[in-house]
Every structure is written in C-alpha cells, then in structure tokens.
Motif scaffolding. Structure first.
Motif, PDB file in Angstrom:
ATOM      1  N   ASP A  22       0.832  -1.199   0.000  1.00  0.00           N
ATOM      2  CA  ASP A  22       0.000   0.000   0.000  1.00  0.00           C
ATOM      3  C   ASP A  22       0.871   1.254   0.000  1.00  0.00           C
ATOM      4  O   ASP A  22       1.430   1.646   1.026  1.00  0.00           O
ATOM      5  CB  ASP A  22      -0.929  -0.003   1.210  1.00  0.00           C
ATOM      6  CG  ASP A  22      -2.078   0.977   1.044  1.00  0.00           C
ATOM      7  OD1 ASP A  22      -3.198   0.533   0.783  1.00  0.00           O
ATOM      8  OD2 ASP A  22      -1.826   2.188   1.160  1.00  0.00           O
ATOM      9  N   GLY A  23       0.962   1.908  -1.159  1.00  0.00           N
ATOM     10  CA  GLY A  23       1.816   3.079  -1.297  1.00  0.00           C
ATOM     11  C   GLY A  23       1.332   4.275  -0.512  1.00  0.00           C
ATOM     12  O   GLY A  23       2.143   5.029   0.048  1.00  0.00           O
ATOM     13  N   LEU A  24       0.016   4.497  -0.446  1.00  0.00           N
ATOM     14  CA  LEU A  24      -0.521   5.642   0.289  1.00  0.00           C
ATOM     15  C   LEU A  24      -0.242   5.532   1.781  1.00  0.00           C
ATOM     16  O   LEU A  24       0.119   6.520   2.436  1.00  0.00           O
ATOM     17  CB  LEU A  24      -2.020   5.765   0.036  1.00  0.00           C
ATOM     18  CG  LEU A  24      -2.435   6.149  -1.384  1.00  0.00           C
ATOM     19  CD1 LEU A  24      -3.951   6.122  -1.510  1.00  0.00           C
ATOM     20  CD2 LEU A  24      -1.890   7.527  -1.749  1.00  0.00           C
ATOM     21  N   LEU A  25      -0.404   4.342   2.327  1.00  0.00           N
ATOM     22  CA  LEU A  25      -0.111   4.122   3.740  1.00  0.00           C
ATOM     23  C   LEU A  25       1.372   4.340   4.008  1.00  0.00           C
ATOM     24  O   LEU A  25       1.752   4.979   5.001  1.00  0.00           O
ATOM     25  CB  LEU A  25      -0.532   2.706   4.150  1.00  0.00           C
ATOM     26  CG  LEU A  25      -0.391   2.353   5.628  1.00  0.00           C
ATOM     27  CD1 LEU A  25      -1.324   3.211   6.478  1.00  0.00           C
ATOM     28  CD2 LEU A  25      -0.700   0.872   5.860  1.00  0.00           C
ATOM     29  N   ALA A  26       2.217   3.807   3.135  1.00  0.00           N
ATOM     30  CA  ALA A  26       3.661   3.975   3.288  1.00  0.00           C
ATOM     31  C   ALA A  26       4.050   5.454   3.210  1.00  0.00           C
ATOM     32  O   ALA A  26       4.920   5.919   3.954  1.00  0.00           O
ATOM     33  CB  ALA A  26       4.398   3.172   2.223  1.00  0.00           C
ATOM     34  N   PHE A  27       3.392   6.212   2.342  1.00  0.00           N
ATOM     35  CA  PHE A  27       3.679   7.640   2.197  1.00  0.00           C
ATOM     36  C   PHE A  27       3.385   8.391   3.491  1.00  0.00           C
ATOM     37  O   PHE A  27       4.181   9.237   3.936  1.00  0.00           O
ATOM     38  CB  PHE A  27       2.848   8.214   1.045  1.00  0.00           C
ATOM     39  CG  PHE A  27       2.992   9.699   0.874  1.00  0.00           C
ATOM     40  CD1 PHE A  27       4.177  10.247   0.411  1.00  0.00           C
ATOM     41  CD2 PHE A  27       1.932  10.546   1.160  1.00  0.00           C
ATOM     42  CE1 PHE A  27       4.313  11.623   0.247  1.00  0.00           C
ATOM     43  CE2 PHE A  27       2.054  11.915   0.997  1.00  0.00           C
ATOM     44  CZ  PHE A  27       3.250  12.460   0.542  1.00  0.00           C
ATOM     45  N   PHE A 305      -7.300   7.810   7.953  1.00  0.00           N
ATOM     46  CA  PHE A 305      -8.298   7.623   6.899  1.00  0.00           C
ATOM     47  C   PHE A 305      -7.881   6.519   5.940  1.00  0.00           C
ATOM     48  O   PHE A 305      -8.733   5.757   5.457  1.00  0.00           O
ATOM     49  CB  PHE A 305      -8.527   8.930   6.137  1.00  0.00           C
ATOM     50  CG  PHE A 305      -9.623   9.782   6.718  1.00  0.00           C
ATOM     51  CD1 PHE A 305     -10.917   9.719   6.225  1.00  0.00           C
ATOM     52  CD2 PHE A 305      -9.366  10.629   7.789  1.00  0.00           C
ATOM     53  CE1 PHE A 305     -11.927  10.484   6.774  1.00  0.00           C
ATOM     54  CE2 PHE A 305     -10.373  11.405   8.346  1.00  0.00           C
ATOM     55  CZ  PHE A 305     -11.664  11.332   7.842  1.00  0.00           C
ATOM     56  N   ARG A 306      -6.590   6.417   5.668  1.00  0.00           N
ATOM     57  CA  ARG A 306      -6.137   5.342   4.793  1.00  0.00           C
ATOM     58  C   ARG A 306      -6.348   3.989   5.468  1.00  0.00           C
ATOM     59  O   ARG A 306      -6.748   3.011   4.829  1.00  0.00           O
ATOM     60  CB  ARG A 306      -4.652   5.533   4.440  1.00  0.00           C
ATOM     61  CG  ARG A 306      -4.125   4.495   3.446  1.00  0.00           C
ATOM     62  CD  ARG A 306      -4.944   4.502   2.178  1.00  0.00           C
ATOM     63  NE  ARG A 306      -4.749   3.285   1.388  1.00  0.00           N
ATOM     64  CZ  ARG A 306      -5.591   2.853   0.475  1.00  0.00           C
ATOM     65  NH1 ARG A 306      -6.715   3.526   0.240  1.00  0.00           N
ATOM     66  NH2 ARG A 306      -5.356   1.756  -0.205  1.00  0.00           N
ATOM     67  N   GLY A 307      -6.085   3.916   6.780  1.00  0.00           N
ATOM     68  CA  GLY A 307      -6.318   2.676   7.512  1.00  0.00           C
ATOM     69  C   GLY A 307      -7.783   2.275   7.504  1.00  0.00           C
ATOM     70  O   GLY A 307      -8.117   1.101   7.323  1.00  0.00           O
ATOM     71  N   ILE A 375      -3.471  -6.834   5.113  1.00  0.00           N
ATOM     72  CA  ILE A 375      -4.883  -6.818   4.734  1.00  0.00           C
ATOM     73  C   ILE A 375      -5.065  -6.106   3.400  1.00  0.00           C
ATOM     74  O   ILE A 375      -5.830  -6.553   2.527  1.00  0.00           O
ATOM     75  CB  ILE A 375      -5.719  -6.164   5.845  1.00  0.00           C
ATOM     76  CG1 ILE A 375      -5.665  -7.029   7.107  1.00  0.00           C
ATOM     77  CG2 ILE A 375      -7.159  -5.946   5.400  1.00  0.00           C
ATOM     78  CD1 ILE A 375      -6.242  -6.372   8.347  1.00  0.00           C
ATOM     79  N   SER A 376      -4.357  -4.991   3.211  1.00  0.00           N
ATOM     80  CA  SER A 376      -4.428  -4.283   1.932  1.00  0.00           C
ATOM     81  C   SER A 376      -3.877  -5.136   0.804  1.00  0.00           C
ATOM     82  O   SER A 376      -4.456  -5.178  -0.291  1.00  0.00           O
ATOM     83  CB  SER A 376      -3.638  -2.971   2.039  1.00  0.00           C
ATOM     84  OG  SER A 376      -3.607  -2.295   0.799  1.00  0.00           O
ATOM     85  N   ARG A 377      -2.798  -5.834   1.071  1.00  0.00           N
ATOM     86  CA  ARG A 377      -2.168  -6.691   0.055  1.00  0.00           C
ATOM     87  C   ARG A 377      -3.093  -7.831  -0.340  1.00  0.00           C
ATOM     88  O   ARG A 377      -3.216  -8.176  -1.530  1.00  0.00           O
ATOM     89  CB  ARG A 377      -0.864  -7.234   0.618  1.00  0.00           C
ATOM     90  CG  ARG A 377      -0.020  -8.046  -0.357  1.00  0.00           C
ATOM     91  CD  ARG A 377       1.355  -8.317   0.266  1.00  0.00           C
ATOM     92  NE  ARG A 377       2.233  -8.951  -0.696  1.00  0.00           N
ATOM     93  CZ  ARG A 377       2.408 -10.261  -0.790  1.00  0.00           C
ATOM     94  NH1 ARG A 377       1.754 -11.081   0.027  1.00  0.00           N
ATOM     95  NH2 ARG A 377       3.231 -10.778  -1.679  1.00  0.00           N
TER      96      ARG A 377
END
Length: 384
Positions: A22-27, A305-307, A375-377
C-alpha cells in the motif's frame, strides 16, 4: 532443437514480494517518520545516541512491517488465541511474581525482562476479531458480553499493575473491535452520558474531590493526582503541575511559524520534561509552531483515513475488524499524547507515534502497520 529458458531477473523475482504493497499508507508513515527524525535530532541533541537509536528503532519497525505484510490475514487469525492466552498468562505471572520499579509491577524476567502488557496491544484486537469472525451471521447479545469479558480481564490486570496508559490503549483497541462488530448505539450512549456527567461533577466539585484525604476508592492516589493536576496545574507549579505547565508554555511560545529548527529555548534549556519521549510534541510545537502542528495532524489524519479505507475494503469480517481496530490504535496514541501535552487530558505516559523515542512502542507500531499492509495486500491480490 532444445528450448532455451532465460532465468528471470532479480527485479522480477522480488516483485511479488512488493505486489499489493500500500503506497498511500507507506507515504503517510514516511512523512511522520521524517518529522520524528528531525524532531529527535533537535530535542535529543544532548541525549547521547538517542537520534541514532531512534533511527535504528524505525528501521526495526520497518523490517517488522515488511515481514508481517507478507503474512496473509487468515494466517494472522491463527495467532489470535495463542497470543492472547500467552499475554494474559504473563499478566497473571506479573501480578504474582513480577518485577517492581517505581511502585509499579509491570515487568517479568523470562530470560530477558519484558513488559507483557505490550503484547495485548496487538493480541487484544486479534482475539476479538477472531471471536466475531467465528460468530459471523449469528451474533447475539451474549457474544458481545463474552467479548467484553475477554477485554475486561487483561485491562483489569494491567490497571492493577498499575499502568493506566497501556490499559487505556488496550481498552481502546478492544472497544474498537466491539464497536465495528455492530454494537448497538443503545448500549453505547448510556456509558458516554454517565462519563460526561462524571466529568462535569469532577470539574464542578474539584475543590472538594481533590482535597487531601478525600478517597476516590476506584482510583490509585497517583491517578487521582493526575486528574486534579489537569484541572488546576497551578496548585503545584514546581511539582505535579510542572509537566503540564511547561508543555503548554512551549506549545504557546511556538506561535504561528515556530522558533525554528534547533532554536527551541524551552526545550534546549531543559524546561520541557521528557522532551524526547512523552512530551516531544511540546518540543516539536515550539520549533515548528502552528504550521508544523497542522502538518503533523494532517499526516496523522491521512494515515487514519487510509487505515479505515483498508478496513472498508477488507475481504473478510476478521480482516475488516482487525484493520479498523489497528487504525484506531494510531488515533488513540496521537490523540491522547497531544491532548495530555496540551493540558486537555491527564498525563498517562502515551508516546506520539513515530515521533517519540522508544523501542517497544516502535515495534508495536511496526506490527500494526504490517497488519494493515497484509490486509491491503490480500485485497489487491484478490482483485488482480
């Protein structure tokens, strides 16, 4: 003529490991991590190797996140009961023959000295998500009662140590699962109303309730002192109220744009206590001001919010409940820490995620991020 098989490149071989990451979470985590490193360099400049240790802890958390992200959610579910059972057993062991430091019995020696209550920050939402997954489609009021008991046992043991901060985090993680599982608002509103009435009574009768010799019965003396200090820290400005007063002075002195990197006088003259751990938000606010605080809050909101978006898209009830609860762990950490440093909540010793110094907390955050990534993956791999 025999066929020639070309060996895939290294990049192609490792690509599946990052597939669905998840790129957005990592960002969001990178933004917070950078803020944490900058703040630690300034606030911990005379604390020996704290800056380097903080960086090492972040790398450890990133490694844990990466490893856990490779574990499918269904595999994570298999750890729920064993991890919860071991955690509660260790809490009981702490109560019987744990190590006491500064009046609190929170640690136990199992070859190395550990604090078992930290295990429950992750084990509690895992266990409750597992329980509701088993009851999916046939939830009854009794199931919520059982969930409350599963939550109440470790929270009660942790409060007895006493450790109000960790108990609050475990309680918030567990209640998040119960809420997301479909707890009726009819059962939520009464405790909230009772809590608001209790707060109003405490504020209204502060002089009586905080008088010497008044017994609150359900709270330890140090917990009573923290609440009373919150209501009026000026009663003991050089003692129990010192932390709150200095934290608020540092935050206010930052103004709009802050005093600048490495220019915080309250911090560098050592007026801000615990400036690399619990009160690092005061050091950050002094140097980066309102602008810096807006950046920090927006970063946390983006992470949360991403979570929650990951939770909404989760493929199973277990994954949905677990992702929602883990996300609320980040919210609770950030809200309680900023609230206590700002003087709107009692001081309970909760670190600011990715900003405060602390190896154990960073490992917990790495686990939580790894669960969200897993979970995202799983969802992305299902869609591909």
């Amino acid at each position: 003529m025999s066929a020639v098989f070309q060996q895939p490149s290294l990049a192609r071989r490792i690509a599946p490991i990052f597939q669905g990451f998840d790129g957005l979470l990592a960002f969001a985590v990178v933004l917070l991590g950078c803020a944490g490193m900058v703040t630690m360099y300034s606030s911990g400049f005379d604390h020996g190797t704290r800056f380097m240790d903080h960086g090492r802890n972040m790398l450890l958390a990133a490694f844990i996140m990466f490893v856990v992200a490779q574990v499918p959610p269904q595999r994570l579910m298999s750890f729920a009961v064993p991890l919860y059972t071991v955690g509660v057993a260790l809490l009981i062991a702490v109560a019987v023959f744990g190590i006491t430091k500064k009046g609190a019995r929170r640690w136990i020696n199992v070859g190395v000295v550990i604090q078992p209550s930290e295990i429950l920050k992750i084990a509690m939402p895992l266990m409750l998500a597992w329980w509701f997954q088993r009851r999916e489609g046939q939830l009854r009021p009794l199931d919520f009662i059982v969930a409350t008991i599963l939550l109440g046992v470790p929270v009660g043991l942790i409060m007895k140590q006493p450790d109000l901060g960790t108990a609050l985090l475990v309680l918030a993680a567990g209640m998040s699962v119960i809420f997301f599982a479909g707890l009726s608002w009819k059962l939520i509103v009464p405790p909230v109303v009772i809590g608001l009435v209790a707060v109003a009574l405490i504020v209204g009768y502060e002089s009586t309730l905080c008088a010497d010799g008044f017994d609150w019965r359900v709270l330890h003396d140090y917990q009573k002192q923290r609440i009373c200090t919150l209501l009026d820290p000026t009663k003991d400005p050089l003692g129990k109220g010192f932390h709150i007063i200095q934290g608020m002075i540092a935050i206010g002195s930052g103004g709009i744009g802050g005093k600048g990197f490495m220019q915080g006088t309250q911090t560098h003259l050592e007026f801000v206590p615990e400036r690399t751990t619990d009160f690092i938000f005061a050091a950050y606010s002094e140097e980066f001001g309102l602008v810096g605080n807006v950046f920090l809050i927006v970063s946390f909101v983006f992470l949360i919010f991403r979570g929650l978006a990951i939770a909404m898209d989760a493929p199973t009830l277990f994954a949905r409940l677990l992702a929602g609860a883990v996300t609320m762990i980040f919210f609770t950490y950030a809200f309680v820490n900023m609230g206590m440093v700002s003087g709107i909540l009692p001081v309970v010793g909760v670190p600011l995620p990715f900003i405060s110094y602390g190896g154990t907390a960073m490992v917990t955050l790495g686990l939580a991020l790894g669960i969200l990534m897993s979970i995202s993956r799983a969802r992305r791999l299902m869609q591909s």
